[in-house]
Design a protein around this motif. Structure first.
Motif, PDB file in Angstrom:
ATOM      1  N   LEU A  42       0.827  -1.208   0.000  1.00  0.00           N
ATOM      2  CA  LEU A  42       0.000   0.000   0.000  1.00  0.00           C
ATOM      3  C   LEU A  42       0.862   1.259   0.000  1.00  0.00           C
ATOM      4  O   LEU A  42       0.668   2.162  -0.814  1.00  0.00           O
ATOM      5  CB  LEU A  42      -0.939   0.003   1.209  1.00  0.00           C
ATOM      6  N   ARG A  80       1.376   4.102  -2.902  1.00  0.00           N
ATOM      7  CA  ARG A  80       0.847   5.428  -2.608  1.00  0.00           C
ATOM      8  C   ARG A  80       1.940   6.494  -2.544  1.00  0.00           C
ATOM      9  O   ARG A  80       1.713   7.651  -2.882  1.00  0.00           O
ATOM     10  CB  ARG A  80       0.064   5.385  -1.295  1.00  0.00           C
ATOM     11  N   LEU A 102      -3.495   7.721   6.499  1.00  0.00           N
ATOM     12  CA  LEU A 102      -2.825   8.201   5.291  1.00  0.00           C
ATOM     13  C   LEU A 102      -3.577   9.364   4.651  1.00  0.00           C
ATOM     14  O   LEU A 102      -2.944  10.288   4.122  1.00  0.00           O
ATOM     15  CB  LEU A 102      -2.647   7.053   4.298  1.00  0.00           C
ATOM     16  N   ASP A 103      -4.889   9.359   4.711  1.00  0.00           N
ATOM     17  CA  ASP A 103      -5.662  10.506   4.215  1.00  0.00           C
ATOM     18  C   ASP A 103      -5.325  11.754   5.026  1.00  0.00           C
ATOM     19  O   ASP A 103      -5.140  12.844   4.474  1.00  0.00           O
ATOM     20  CB  ASP A 103      -7.163  10.225   4.274  1.00  0.00           C
ATOM     21  N   TYR A 115      -5.855   3.565   6.341  1.00  0.00           N
ATOM     22  CA  TYR A 115      -6.373   4.431   5.277  1.00  0.00           C
ATOM     23  C   TYR A 115      -6.743   5.809   5.817  1.00  0.00           C
ATOM     24  O   TYR A 115      -6.436   6.829   5.191  1.00  0.00           O
ATOM     25  CB  TYR A 115      -7.573   3.785   4.581  1.00  0.00           C
ATOM     26  N   GLU A 116      -7.389   5.864   6.972  1.00  0.00           N
ATOM     27  CA  GLU A 116      -7.721   7.152   7.599  1.00  0.00           C
ATOM     28  C   GLU A 116      -6.448   7.928   7.929  1.00  0.00           C
ATOM     29  O   GLU A 116      -6.379   9.136   7.707  1.00  0.00           O
ATOM     30  CB  GLU A 116      -8.519   6.937   8.885  1.00  0.00           C
ATOM     31  N   SER A 157      -8.049   3.196  11.190  1.00  0.00           N
ATOM     32  CA  SER A 157      -7.465   2.411  10.105  1.00  0.00           C
ATOM     33  C   SER A 157      -6.275   3.136   9.495  1.00  0.00           C
ATOM     34  O   SER A 157      -6.135   4.356   9.627  1.00  0.00           O
ATOM     35  CB  SER A 157      -8.502   2.143   9.011  1.00  0.00           C
TER      36      SER A 157
END
Length: 85
Positions: free
Chosen positions: A9, A13, A77-78, A74-75, A72
């Motif tokens: 990931l 990214r 990294l955002d 993903y949260e 998470s």
């Protein structure tokens, strides 16, 4: 997430960033930087979520805890994408 999934990931990214991975017990630690002014320490644990810390290269700086916590990766990294210079 397993360390292999996390590596895949982050490599996709952030292809031009320096990424360093360590596994301690159930936690995966990621040190990452863009080679300029953005440095992050990320801790991913299966039950406790994700902690993320911004840091600067300063001699004598001691790690004292995470700046933010997320459910998470993903949260996290955002969030990181929104604060990168």
């Amino acid at each position: 997430m397993e360390i292999g999934e996390i590596k895949e990931l982050l490599t996709k990214r952030y292809p031009h960033w320096n990424l360093f991975f360590d596994k301690y017990g159930v936690a995966v630690w990621i040190s990452m930087n863009d080679g300029k002014s953005n440095y992050f320490e990320i801790q991913v644990t299966p039950k406790d979520g994700v902690g993320i810390s911004t840091r600067r290269e300063i001699n004598g700086l001691d790690f004292s805890g995470h700046d933010e916590a997320f459910n998470s990766l993903y949260e996290a990294l955002d969030y990181m994408d929104n604060i990168v210079d």
